[in-house]
Design an enzyme around this catalytic site. Structure first.
Site, PDB file in Angstrom:
ATOM      1  CB  CYS A  97      -0.916  -0.007   1.222  1.00  0.00           C
ATOM      2  SG  CYS A  97      -2.274   1.199   1.103  1.00  0.00           S
TER       3      CYS A  97
ATOM      4  CG  ASP B  72      -4.090  -0.488  10.411  1.00  0.00           C
ATOM      5  OD1 ASP B  72      -3.050  -0.945  10.917  1.00  0.00           O
ATOM      6  OD2 ASP B  72      -4.124   0.579   9.755  1.00  0.00           O
TER       7      ASP B  72
END
Length: 223
Positions: free
Chosen positions: A8, A131
């Site tokens: 990412c 996360d």
């Protein structure tokens, strides 16, 4: 199933090409100005063209309005939207209908209580990404290089595919996969030499380590 590996926060043609050649299943592009990985729409358009369907394009947004989503669709035409804000279940449903793409909802985790939102999101999202919960004074919700307690997912019963992120690196990705039994891993700061600056060798090392962790787990399951 094969472990999905997502890199990412890619922002240059060189590091994107490294991720693609190394076999990343997903490549993520950030559209959130406070992030050091934020892309302009034009930069996103150019990088999107470079992908050429060699990987799934993921657009990361944070509480984006409809106009922003429309602009990202026009520029990048992502395969998946990664929603990293405080989007409600109703908002997820609206976004999914508007963009006509799968949505991956990020769930920030610090304690087991944070998992209580899962049933609602599971009704709409195609995938969940766990996360680490950002500190209260943080300027952005992710990409901070901090892991969470992976054991919180140890007894998780979730029919939906899920991935883990937060503080992952080539050194700890195998342990993260072993503990969480996640079907995918997502890294950003763990393959950077400085905030927002991806390191090609770190990208390759992470993908190698992630693939090796899957091979090891498959060997154990056969024995």
């Amino acid at each position: 199933m094969s472990l999905l590996v997502k890199i990412c926060g890619l922002s240059t043609p060189e590091t994107l090409e490294t991720a693609l050649e190394a076999g990343a299943d997903m490549v993520g592009f950030v559209f959130f100005p406070p992030s050091p990985r934020h892309l302009s729409l034009e930069a996103g358009r150019e990088l999107g063209r470079q992908v050429k369907r060699r990987s799934l394009k993921v657009a990361l947004t944070v509480d984006a309005d409809d106009a922003t989503l429309d602009n990202i669709m026009d520029a990048l035409s992502p395969d998946i939207f990664q929603l990293h804000g405080t989007e409600s279940v109703a908002r997820l449903r609206d976004i999914r209908q508007r963009v006509g793409r799968p949505v991956m909802k990020v769930v920030p985790v610090a304690t087991s209580a944070d998992l209580a939102v899962l049933p609602g999101y599971a009704e709409v999202a195609e995938r969940i990404l766990f996360d680490a919960r950002a500190p209260k004074d943080a300027t952005r919700p992710g990409g901070l290089g901090a892991p969470f307690d992976w054991h919180l997912l140890g007894n998780l019963e979730l029919a939906l595919p899920y991935m883990v992120s937060g503080g992952l690196s080539a050194d700890n990705v195998a342990e993260a996969v072993r503990v969480t039994r996640a079907g995918g891993v997502d890294v950003s700061s763990g393959v950077e030499s400085a905030p927002g600056v991806k390191d090609p060798e770190m990208i390759k090392a992470f993908i190698r380590a992630a693939r090796a962790s899957q091979d090891a787990s498959q060997e154990l399951s056969v024995r």
